[in-house]
Design a protein around this motif. Structure first.
Motif, PDB file in Angstrom:
ATOM      1  N   PRO A  43       0.803  -1.029  -0.015  1.00  0.00           N
ATOM      2  CA  PRO A  43       0.028   0.144  -0.012  1.00  0.00           C
ATOM      3  C   PRO A  43       0.832   1.245   0.130  1.00  0.00           C
ATOM      4  CG  PRO A  43      -0.697  -1.671   1.733  1.00  0.00           C
ATOM      5  CD  PRO A  43       0.790  -2.027   1.301  1.00  0.00           C
ATOM      6  N   VAL A  44       0.275   2.264  -0.413  1.00  0.00           N
ATOM      7  CA  VAL A  44       0.913   3.780  -0.253  1.00  0.00           C
ATOM      8  C   VAL A  44      -0.076   4.451   0.654  1.00  0.00           C
ATOM      9  CG1 VAL A  44       2.362   3.596  -2.189  1.00  0.00           C
ATOM     10  CG2 VAL A  44      -0.021   4.421  -2.587  1.00  0.00           C
ATOM     11  N   ILE A  45       0.384   5.630   1.222  1.00  0.00           N
ATOM     12  CA  ILE A  45      -0.482   6.398   2.145  1.00  0.00           C
ATOM     13  C   ILE A  45      -0.119   7.712   1.806  1.00  0.00           C
ATOM     14  CG2 ILE A  45      -1.235   6.770   4.672  1.00  0.00           C
ATOM     15  CD1 ILE A  45      -0.049   3.956   5.340  1.00  0.00           C
ATOM     16  N   ASP A  46      -1.382   8.695   2.026  1.00  0.00           N
ATOM     17  CA  ASP A  46      -1.138   9.997   1.646  1.00  0.00           C
ATOM     18  C   ASP A  46      -1.211  10.803   2.880  1.00  0.00           C
ATOM     19  OD1 ASP A  46      -3.662  10.404   2.288  1.00  0.00           O
ATOM     20  OD2 ASP A  46      -4.409  10.841   0.196  1.00  0.00           O
ATOM     21  N   GLU A  47      -1.202  12.178   2.556  1.00  0.00           N
ATOM     22  CA  GLU A  47      -1.159  12.884   3.811  1.00  0.00           C
ATOM     23  C   GLU A  47      -2.369  12.989   4.746  1.00  0.00           C
ATOM     24  OE1 GLU A  47      -2.190  15.172   0.225  1.00  0.00           O
ATOM     25  OE2 GLU A  47      -0.612  13.626   0.625  1.00  0.00           O
ATOM     26  N   GLN A  48      -3.583  12.487   4.136  1.00  0.00           N
ATOM     27  CA  GLN A  48      -4.778  12.450   4.978  1.00  0.00           C
ATOM     28  C   GLN A  48      -4.913  10.767   5.404  1.00  0.00           C
ATOM     29  OE1 GLN A  48      -6.675  15.170   5.330  1.00  0.00           O
ATOM     30  NE2 GLN A  48      -4.967  16.295   4.226  1.00  0.00           N
ATOM     31  N   ILE A  51      -5.478   5.269   2.283  1.00  0.00           N
ATOM     32  CA  ILE A  51      -4.461   4.004   2.037  1.00  0.00           C
ATOM     33  C   ILE A  51      -4.950   3.618   0.675  1.00  0.00           C
ATOM     34  CG2 ILE A  51      -3.653   1.733   2.578  1.00  0.00           C
ATOM     35  CD1 ILE A  51      -4.767   2.299   5.240  1.00  0.00           C
ATOM     36  N   TYR A  52      -3.991   3.571  -0.166  1.00  0.00           N
ATOM     37  CA  TYR A  52      -4.286   3.072  -1.772  1.00  0.00           C
ATOM     38  C   TYR A  52      -3.551   1.666  -1.824  1.00  0.00           C
ATOM     39  CZ  TYR A  52      -5.151   8.175  -2.028  1.00  0.00           C
ATOM     40  OH  TYR A  52      -5.728   9.281  -1.994  1.00  0.00           O
ATOM     41  N   ALA A  53      -4.416   0.595  -2.204  1.00  0.00           N
ATOM     42  CA  ALA A  53      -3.798  -0.698  -2.390  1.00  0.00           C
ATOM     43  C   ALA A  53      -4.441  -1.246  -3.639  1.00  0.00           C
ATOM     44  CB  ALA A  53      -4.085  -1.602  -1.190  1.00  0.00           C
ATOM     45  N   GLY A  54      -3.685  -1.897  -4.345  1.00  0.00           N
ATOM     46  CA  GLY A  54      -4.166  -2.858  -5.524  1.00  0.00           C
ATOM     47  C   GLY A  54      -4.394  -4.128  -5.325  1.00  0.00           C
ATOM     48  N   SER A  55      -5.469  -4.833  -5.846  1.00  0.00           N
ATOM     49  CA  SER A  55      -5.715  -6.196  -5.355  1.00  0.00           C
ATOM     50  C   SER A  55      -5.581  -7.115  -6.807  1.00  0.00           C
ATOM     51  CB  SER A  55      -7.191  -6.268  -4.881  1.00  0.00           C
ATOM     52  OG  SER A  55      -7.753  -7.346  -4.721  1.00  0.00           O
ATOM     53  N   SER A  56      -5.943  -8.375  -6.448  1.00  0.00           N
ATOM     54  CA  SER A  56      -5.633  -9.381  -7.609  1.00  0.00           C
ATOM     55  C   SER A  56      -7.111  -9.243  -8.309  1.00  0.00           C
ATOM     56  CB  SER A  56      -5.419 -10.443  -7.069  1.00  0.00           C
ATOM     57  OG  SER A  56      -6.085 -11.246  -6.366  1.00  0.00           O
ATOM     58  N   ASP A  57      -8.092  -8.726  -7.863  1.00  0.00           N
ATOM     59  CA  ASP A  57      -9.466  -8.511  -8.238  1.00  0.00           C
ATOM     60  C   ASP A  57      -9.188  -7.336  -9.509  1.00  0.00           C
ATOM     61  OD1 ASP A  57      -9.544  -6.147  -6.887  1.00  0.00           O
ATOM     62  OD2 ASP A  57     -11.368  -6.480  -5.838  1.00  0.00           O
ATOM     63  N   ALA A  83       3.200  -2.047  -6.378  1.00  0.00           N
ATOM     64  CA  ALA A  83       2.760  -0.688  -5.739  1.00  0.00           C
ATOM     65  C   ALA A  83       2.593   0.481  -6.525  1.00  0.00           C
ATOM     66  CB  ALA A  83       3.688  -0.409  -4.864  1.00  0.00           C
ATOM     67  N   ALA A  84       1.382   1.000  -6.332  1.00  0.00           N
ATOM     68  CA  ALA A  84       1.309   2.523  -6.910  1.00  0.00           C
ATOM     69  C   ALA A  84       2.208   3.287  -6.304  1.00  0.00           C
ATOM     70  CB  ALA A  84      -0.086   3.057  -6.623  1.00  0.00           C
ATOM     71  N   ALA A  85       2.132   4.501  -6.685  1.00  0.00           N
ATOM     72  CA  ALA A  85       2.948   5.772  -6.119  1.00  0.00           C
ATOM     73  C   ALA A  85       2.174   7.086  -6.446  1.00  0.00           C
ATOM     74  CB  ALA A  85       4.402   5.711  -6.832  1.00  0.00           C
ATOM     75  N   LEU A  86       2.478   7.826  -5.198  1.00  0.00           N
ATOM     76  CA  LEU A  86       1.878   9.264  -5.080  1.00  0.00           C
ATOM     77  C   LEU A  86       2.633  10.201  -6.019  1.00  0.00           C
ATOM     78  CD1 LEU A  86       0.602   8.974  -1.341  1.00  0.00           C
ATOM     79  CD2 LEU A  86      -0.366   8.321  -3.664  1.00  0.00           C
ATOM     80  N   HIS A  87       2.312  10.827  -6.905  1.00  0.00           N
ATOM     81  CA  HIS A  87       3.136  11.597  -7.690  1.00  0.00           C
ATOM     82  C   HIS A  87       2.907  13.084  -6.965  1.00  0.00           C
ATOM     83  CE1 HIS A  87       4.715  14.168 -10.881  1.00  0.00           C
ATOM     84  NE2 HIS A  87       4.960  12.809 -11.622  1.00  0.00           N
ATOM     85  N   LEU A 353       4.602  -3.674   4.147  1.00  0.00           N
ATOM     86  CA  LEU A 353       3.701  -2.631   5.003  1.00  0.00           C
ATOM     87  C   LEU A 353       4.238  -1.296   4.482  1.00  0.00           C
ATOM     88  CD1 LEU A 353       3.789  -5.405   6.665  1.00  0.00           C
ATOM     89  CD2 LEU A 353       3.866  -3.987   8.743  1.00  0.00           C
ATOM     90  N   ALA A 354       3.207  -0.693   5.031  1.00  0.00           N
ATOM     91  CA  ALA A 354       3.489   1.078   4.944  1.00  0.00           C
ATOM     92  C   ALA A 354       3.206   1.777   6.030  1.00  0.00           C
ATOM     93  CB  ALA A 354       2.413   1.471   3.632  1.00  0.00           C
ATOM     94  N   LEU A 355       3.678   2.682   6.392  1.00  0.00           N
ATOM     95  CA  LEU A 355       3.550   3.362   7.624  1.00  0.00           C
ATOM     96  C   LEU A 355       3.243   4.715   7.493  1.00  0.00           C
ATOM     97  CD1 LEU A 355       7.169   2.585   9.362  1.00  0.00           C
ATOM     98  CD2 LEU A 355       5.169   1.215   9.341  1.00  0.00           C
ATOM     99  N   GLY A 356       1.914   4.896   7.981  1.00  0.00           N
ATOM    100  CA  GLY A 356       1.358   6.106   7.786  1.00  0.00           C
ATOM    101  C   GLY A 356       1.719   7.257   9.089  1.00  0.00           C
ATOM    102  N   THR A 357       0.766   8.232   9.125  1.00  0.00           N
ATOM    103  CA  THR A 357       1.207   9.091  10.258  1.00  0.00           C
ATOM    104  C   THR A 357       0.908   8.684  11.509  1.00  0.00           C
ATOM    105  OG1 THR A 357       0.925  10.837   8.838  1.00  0.00           O
ATOM    106  CG2 THR A 357       0.858  11.653  10.968  1.00  0.00           C
ATOM    107  N   TYR A 358      -0.133   8.135  11.928  1.00  0.00           N
ATOM    108  CA  TYR A 358      -0.908   7.488  12.986  1.00  0.00           C
ATOM    109  C   TYR A 358      -0.833   5.967  13.309  1.00  0.00           C
ATOM    110  CZ  TYR A 358      -2.817  12.194  12.976  1.00  0.00           C
ATOM    111  OH  TYR A 358      -2.794  13.685  12.861  1.00  0.00           O
ATOM    112  N   GLY A 359      -0.563   5.287  12.002  1.00  0.00           N
ATOM    113  CA  GLY A 359      -0.430   3.843  12.146  1.00  0.00           C
ATOM    114  C   GLY A 359       0.016   3.089  11.040  1.00  0.00           C
ATOM    115  N   LEU A 360       0.105   1.762  10.931  1.00  0.00           N
ATOM    116  CA  LEU A 360       0.882   1.293   9.596  1.00  0.00           C
ATOM    117  C   LEU A 360      -0.358   0.522   8.962  1.00  0.00           C
ATOM    118  CD1 LEU A 360       0.731  -2.452  10.285  1.00  0.00           C
ATOM    119  CD2 LEU A 360       2.381  -1.304  11.948  1.00  0.00           C
TER     120      LEU A 360
END
Length: 713
Positions: A43-48, A51-57, A83-87, A353-360
């Motif tokens: 996943p990737v995590i933005d400033e808000q 969480i953005y995550a891609g699935s096999s679906d 993984a995606a990326a935040l531009h 894993l991806a680490l956000g501001t308040y959690g993972l």
């Protein structure tokens, strides 16, 4: 405010680390949300904290852990494995197995796409079997987008979605690139080499042979580039020259990318379950930790909510556990993600894993998990897993079903199989139709069809060629289970037909989710014969004449020869160096024994096919042992790929064990007429009880007794 985790390894040096002061709690509780398929991407995590995550679906999910709701989904045409990326411009760059990279807005709207399957030039010729984007997206400080493709190329794309340059490697690229001054990008390929390229035009600066396939992403620490290999080594290179500085052995194969700590250590995770910390300067082991399960998740580093340790290392294992270690390698906490439910298979964590501001955020099975950093300081969080009602069908009813679908394939052993192709297996569906039953209804003959790379409309999706596989299953029904067995088959492995001696499916319970044990075997062929069989199978699926027909100029010939020579060099290295020795793929007798789980359930009525083909003639040449049928249709768009011929003993319903995918030939006579034929080996035609079955996917069109030579219906 910058996103806390904008890419697979967080930053352009791929350190996998992000140190910051954890703010006061925002009141975000632990939670989990289901997607429609397994998640293998990071996943990737933005400033808000979205969480953005891609699935096999095939979809990208935007999940808000504050509201515990999915804000939107963005659908592609194939699995999302990377993984995606935040531009920096505020958009999201998403790779898909359909051959496209998508740029979408924070509201989930498509802005542009870059489709590598279209408008391919002469110099893009490749012997690749798919065009999936499996290299994680990376973005440099100027906003240019980099990603590796299964077509063996690394691509640099502008922020507007146009090609800047491309660079050919020897095999597919699954790793994320890493950037270093001055203006250099480093890429790792499965061909076993690390490439240093000028970012301006993709010109090669240097190339270093690591003597083993590379899946892990490289990381940079000062003037040193650190790379883990699939063969179980950690290698340090001088990033300016490519010279090898030192090597450390790691138990078993390594899928995870290295982590660089603020105190100068490099941390690796192995499929043996070990996490190892090495001092980069001293080139020595600092500490180690042993898990009880395979680790494919790349470790990440973030702050300690208790401030007892300079940092914590966060990771996950294949047994569904998330855990954290302190800077000395001591366990801080462990969390089991699998619900305490007797009907639930253990969740598997393959992505990082991806680490956000308040959690993972963690990709756990088909769920996106979110855990606050301080979750372990309170009673265990009560995460409610919302799942659709479990489909339960009595085994007796399942035994009377005539059409099935097998999906959700998950191989657990040997461990190298899910490392190399779990996302590919997850994308597969086998449709099975019973075409004959014994008088006592305890045995049956069934036809299985597996299609790779083709949509329902017949269009290719993310591949240069689609593949259709035909299986002859012998079925038995017992009191407690139903068994399907096929022998001498090709099985799909991301575009490569893999020869199997036996594929067996056994359903032993009525609960549909993961109700079937899957076993696949290659018996005593040994590595050389097995890989030679794969090459022959590839040639069967992609005959040389199809390449010859694609030649339109002398320039095409040059690039075809170049691609062939490069592939020959890589293949020779693969065989001479015996890369498989560290994979635990073969047993002492040279056999492969795969074990896994899958879901077998009745095929929905909407997917049952009504054949559009009618048999106009059938013949059997007893002397030549050749069966031939001609068919016609009133629809020029009718698919003929699923048409096949099976041959079985009419008394026992045991199919003769030949490779129907390879031996059944299709010849187009016109848009509405086709001829299919099957040559039966002499040694298998001695029985006088043989019956030929002409089938279209799950539908039996007609059966014919082969003896006497003039068949009777």
């Amino acid at each position: 405010m910058k996103p806390p985790w904008p890419s697979m390894r967080q930053n352009t040096s791929n350190t996998g680390a992000n140190m910051f002061a954890i703010p006061e709690s925002a009141g975000i509780a632990a939670s989990a949300v289901a997607t429609g398929g397994l998640i293998f991407s990071t996943p990737v995590i933005d400033e808000q904290e979205i969480i953005y995550a891609g699935s096999s679906d095939h979809s990208l999910y935007a999940y808000n852990p504050r509201t515990k709701k999915i804000q939107w989904t963005f659908a592609t045409k194939e699995v999302i494995d990377s993984a995606a990326a935040l531009h920096p411009n505020g958009t999201i760059i998403v790779p898909s197995g359909d051959g496209s990279i998508y740029c979408i807005s924070k509201e989930g709207e498509k802005l542009w796409s870059f489709d590598v399957t279209k408008h391919r030039t002469h110099d893009q010729f490749s012997f690749a079997t798919s065009y999936w984007w499996e290299g994680n997206i990376a973005i440099d400080d100027e906003g240019y987008i980099y990603a590796g493709n299964d077509d063996f190329f690394l691509y640099c794309i502008t922020p507007e979605g146009t090609l800047k340059w491309k660079f050919r490697t020897g095999l597919f690229i699954w790793a994320s690139v890493v950037f270093g001054a001055p203006n250099i990008v480093y890429a790792s390929s499965f061909d076993g080499a690390v490439y240093a390229l000028w970012r301006t035009d993709g010109t090669l600066l240097w190339k270093t042979d690591m003597r083993n396939p590379l899946i892990a992403s490289p990381a940079i620490h000062g003037d040193i580039l650190l790379q883990c290999t699939l063969g179980g080594t950690l290698i340090a290179l001088n990033r300016h020259t490519g010279q090898k500085l030192w090597t450390q052995r790691i138990p078993q194969h390594v899928y995870a990318s290295p982590l660089i700590t603020p105190d100068g250590n490099v941390i690796t995770a192995s499929s043996s379950g070990e996490i190892l910390a090495f001092s980069i300067a001293a080139q020595s082991l600092v500490w180690s930790w042993k898990e009880f399960s395979v680790i494919r998740s790349s470790p990440v580093l973030g702050p300690d909510p208790e401030k007892k340790s300079p940092y914590l290392v966060y990771c996950g294992n294949a047994d569904g556990h998330l855990f954290a270690l302190d800077s000395a390698g001591a366990l801080r906490w462990r969390f089991q993600t699998t619900p305490k439910d007797e009907h639930t298979q253990k969740f598997v964590i393959n992505g990082s894993l991806a680490l956000g501001t308040y959690g993972l955020a963690a990709p756990v099975g088909k769920y996106i998990y979110y855990l606050p950093y301080n979750h372990y300081l309170s009673p265990a969080p009560d995460i409610v897993i919302t799942r659709p009602p479990q489909l339960i069908i009595p085994l007796a009813d399942l035994a009377q079903t005539n059409t099935y679908i097998l999906d959700n394939i998950h191989i657990t052993s040997p461990a190298i199989i899910p490392t190399l192709d779990q996302i590919g297996l997850q994308s597969l569906d086998i449709v099975i139709g019973v075409i004959a039953r014994s008088a006592d209804e305890q045995t049956f003959l069934a036809h299985g069809t597996l299609i790779f790379g083709r949509g329902e409309d017949g269009a290719l999706i993310g591949v240069p060629h689609s593949q259709t596989y035909s299986f002859a299953f012998y079925g038995t029904i017992a009191e407690k289970h139903i068994t399907f067995t096929a022998q001498n088959i090709f099985f799909e492995t991301s575009g490569f037909p893999f020869p199997l001696d036996t594929l067996q499916l056994q359903t032993s319970q009525s609960l549909i989710e993961s109700n079937t044990t899957l076993r696949a075997e290659v018996i005593e062929r040994g590595p050389i014969k097995t890989f030679a069989s794969i090459i022959l199978a590839y040639n069967s699926a992609h005959p040389p004449q199809s390449i010859i027909r694609s030649i339109q100029s002398i320039e095409d010939v040059f690039y075809i020869i170049r691609a062939f020579v490069e592939l020959l060099i890589v293949s020779t290295k693969f065989l001479v160096r015996k890369y498989w020795d560290t994979w635990d793929l073969f047993d002492d007798r040279g056999s492969i024994h795969c074990v896994g789980m899958a879901s077998l359930c009745p095929l929905p009525a909407s997917q049952n096919n009504t054949s559009m083909w009618t048999i106009t003639s059938f013949s059997f040449n007893e002397l030549a042992k050749k069966i031939q049928a001609q068919l016609e249709t009133t629809s020029p768009d009718a698919s003929a790929e699923e048409l096949s011929i099976l041959v079985a003993d009419r008394n026992t319903l045991q199919p003769i064990p030949i490779n129907y995918s390879k031996l059944v030939k299709h010849k187009r006579i016109s848009n509405t007429r086709i001829q299919i034929s099957l040559h039966i080996p002499e040694m298998l035609t001695r029985s006088s009880n043989l019956t030929a079955y002409v089938v279209d996917k799950t539908t039996l069109l007609q059966s014919y007794n082969l003896y006497p030579a003039n068949p009777g219906k």
